[in-house]
Design an enzyme around this catalytic site. Structure first.
Site, PDB file in Angstrom:
ATOM      1  N   GLU A 121     -12.112 -35.574  45.141  1.00 47.70           N
ATOM      2  CA  GLU A 121     -11.058 -36.204  44.341  1.00 47.70           C
ATOM      3  C   GLU A 121     -10.811 -35.387  43.083  1.00 47.70           C
ATOM      4  O   GLU A 121     -11.745 -35.067  42.351  1.00 47.70           O
ATOM      5  CB  GLU A 121     -11.468 -37.632  43.974  1.00 47.70           C
ATOM      6  CG  GLU A 121     -10.613 -38.308  42.930  1.00 47.70           C
ATOM      7  CD  GLU A 121      -9.137 -38.363  43.279  1.00 47.70           C
ATOM      8  OE1 GLU A 121      -8.318 -38.066  42.385  1.00 47.70           O
ATOM      9  OE2 GLU A 121      -8.804 -38.685  44.439  1.00 47.70           O
ATOM     10  N   TYR A 134       4.406 -61.347  42.149  1.00 47.50           N
ATOM     11  CA  TYR A 134       3.360 -62.221  42.674  1.00 47.50           C
ATOM     12  C   TYR A 134       2.194 -62.213  41.704  1.00 47.50           C
ATOM     13  O   TYR A 134       1.999 -61.255  40.950  1.00 47.50           O
ATOM     14  CB  TYR A 134       2.908 -61.783  44.072  1.00 47.50           C
ATOM     15  CG  TYR A 134       2.640 -60.306  44.238  1.00 47.50           C
ATOM     16  CD1 TYR A 134       1.408 -59.750  43.892  1.00 47.50           C
ATOM     17  CD2 TYR A 134       3.626 -59.463  44.752  1.00 47.50           C
ATOM     18  CE1 TYR A 134       1.166 -58.405  44.048  1.00 47.50           C
ATOM     19  CE2 TYR A 134       3.396 -58.106  44.910  1.00 47.50           C
ATOM     20  CZ  TYR A 134       2.161 -57.581  44.561  1.00 47.50           C
ATOM     21  OH  TYR A 134       1.932 -56.236  44.710  1.00 47.50           O
ATOM     22  N   ASP A 178       0.062 -41.346  52.819  1.00 57.06           N
ATOM     23  CA  ASP A 178       1.293 -40.800  52.253  1.00 57.06           C
ATOM     24  C   ASP A 178       1.436 -39.305  52.485  1.00 57.06           C
ATOM     25  O   ASP A 178       2.549 -38.775  52.464  1.00 57.06           O
ATOM     26  CB  ASP A 178       1.353 -41.081  50.752  1.00 57.06           C
ATOM     27  CG  ASP A 178       1.752 -42.512  50.430  1.00 57.06           C
ATOM     28  OD1 ASP A 178       2.200 -43.215  51.355  1.00 57.06           O
ATOM     29  OD2 ASP A 178       1.625 -42.922  49.262  1.00 57.06           O
TER      30      ASP A 178
END
Length: 393
Positions: free
Chosen positions: A32, A219, A299
């Site tokens: 990462e 929400y 993605d």
């Protein structure tokens, strides 16, 4: 000891893939680029198709305390707040095998990170990014850039789970025709304190407001303490407002005046202290995700607009399929990756197309909007929900 499978990117998809592949008996090195694995504040909807997979990864006990289970989805006419259909979600677990849930993205990512950190077959390296690589002789030799310099690593396979602007995809498909392009849509996101919203909008329900050329989704999160709100507008040119990285609620509400939103929706927008700018990009659809011992996920493989709330869910589906491809004893990496690709390519492409069509449907105006609203009323909440059985089952 065999060389690990390197996964580039420790987002929702990368962490899920690490867990799925490790459960299939493979070593994983998760790389990462951020110094710390953390998500900035935003809500995330996890539909039953992904919820079943997370439960199958053994995460149900850890996820339940940080999830909020909405009771319904209200589809509203944006100019007056009229509820066109109410989708009752109470029977979702019985029908689909898992409930609809919403999370603060950081909470879901932390659960996945804790599980990956605890797994003996997963190593996590932060502050490092995958650079160029060479795939030959059944191995991947890649260069990982970190604070100490460049390290050359030999991996048995490489998974690019590094997002829409994937560096792995860029090396796999080094052509300008594959570059991300602006979708014509821009989102603004904010977390609004629940006490700043009207009582009607604090219910444990998802709300979708339809306006000509725009829509709003909101929400509650974190046991109802905050409300996640996303405003999405059609903005043909990327430069329109792109230099503005954030807006206060009053300013965003003024920019929304041309859509004539209902007063209670205006009040909700005004209650957001800081709205973050989020232009939506797309990439050309791929005919393949894999080349030899290198593949893509989430993605990086199939970016999609968020109108079916399936971006993270499809990355989680990818992760499950990738892990399943390794369950065959002694399977070669190239074979596992091609099996994974075949199992996912058509479905992911269908979700990408359906997500874009959904956005067009949401943003209808004039007679098109009137016809859409009549159709929603005719279908009713049950029909609207069951129309997506293909997705949730």
């Amino acid at each position: 000891m065999s060389a690990p499978i390197v996964i580039a990117g420790a987002g929702i998809g990368g962490l899920s893939a690490a867990l799925a592949v490790a459960r299939a008996g493979r070593r994983v090195l998760l790389v990462e680029r951020a110094a710390r694995i953390e998500e900035v504040g935003a809500g995330l909807q996890i539909a039953p198709n992904a919820g079943r997979i997370l439960a199958g990864l053994g995460l149900e006990a850890a996820l339940a305390p940080v999830a909020l289970q909405p009771q319904a989805i209200n589809v509203r006419r944006g100019r007056d707040g009229t509820v066109l259909a109410r989708l009752d979600l109470a029977g979702a677990r019985a029908r689909y095998g898992a409930p609809f849930r919403v999370y603060h993205r950081a909470d879901l990512q932390q659960v996945l990170l804790d599980a990956a950190s605890a797994h003996p077959a997963i190593e996590i390296r932060t502050g490092a990014r995958v650079g160029d690589f060479d795939d030959r002789d059944g191995m991947v030799r890649l260069r990982v850039h970190g604070e100490a310099g460049v390290e050359e690593i030999t991996a048995s396979g490489l998974v690019g789970a590094d997002g829409q602007r994937s560096a792995v995809r860029g090396h796999l498909l080094p052509t300008e025709r594959d570059a991300p392009f602006y979708s014509g849509l821009t989102a603004w996101r904010a977390l609004v304190p629940a006490e700043a919203a009207s009582a009607a909008l604090r219910a444990r329900e998802n709300n979708l407001w339809l306006l000509p050329g725009a829509h709003v989704v909101h929400y509650p999160l974190r046991d109802g303490a905050v409300i996640n709100v996303v405003v999405i507008v059609s903005t043909p040119r990327q430069g329109d407002g792109a230099a503005i990285l954030s807006l206060d609620g009053a300013t965003l509400a003024r920019t929304m005046e041309r859509y004539r939103p209902a007063p209670e929706l205006v009040a909700l927008i005004e209650a957001g202290a800081a709205w973050r700018h989020w232009p939506l990009f797309a990439r050309p659809p791929l005919k393949f995700w894999s080349r030899g011992a290198v593949t893509l996920l989430g993605d990086a493989a199939h970016p999609m607009v968020p109108f079916l709330a399936q971006g993270a869910a499809q990355a989680i589906e990818d992760a499950e399929a990738l892990g399943r491809a390794f369950l065959q004893l002694g399977v070669r990496i190239e074979t596992a990756f091609s099996t994974y690709e075949r199992s996912r390519l058509a479905r992911a492409a269908r979700v990408v197309r359906a997500s874009r069509r959904q956005g067009d449907y949401f943003h209808l105006g004039g007679l098109g909007a009137a016809g859409r609203d009549l159709a929603i009323r005719a279908l009713g909440g049950r029909g609207m929900l069951w129309r997506n059985d293909w997705l949730y089952r």
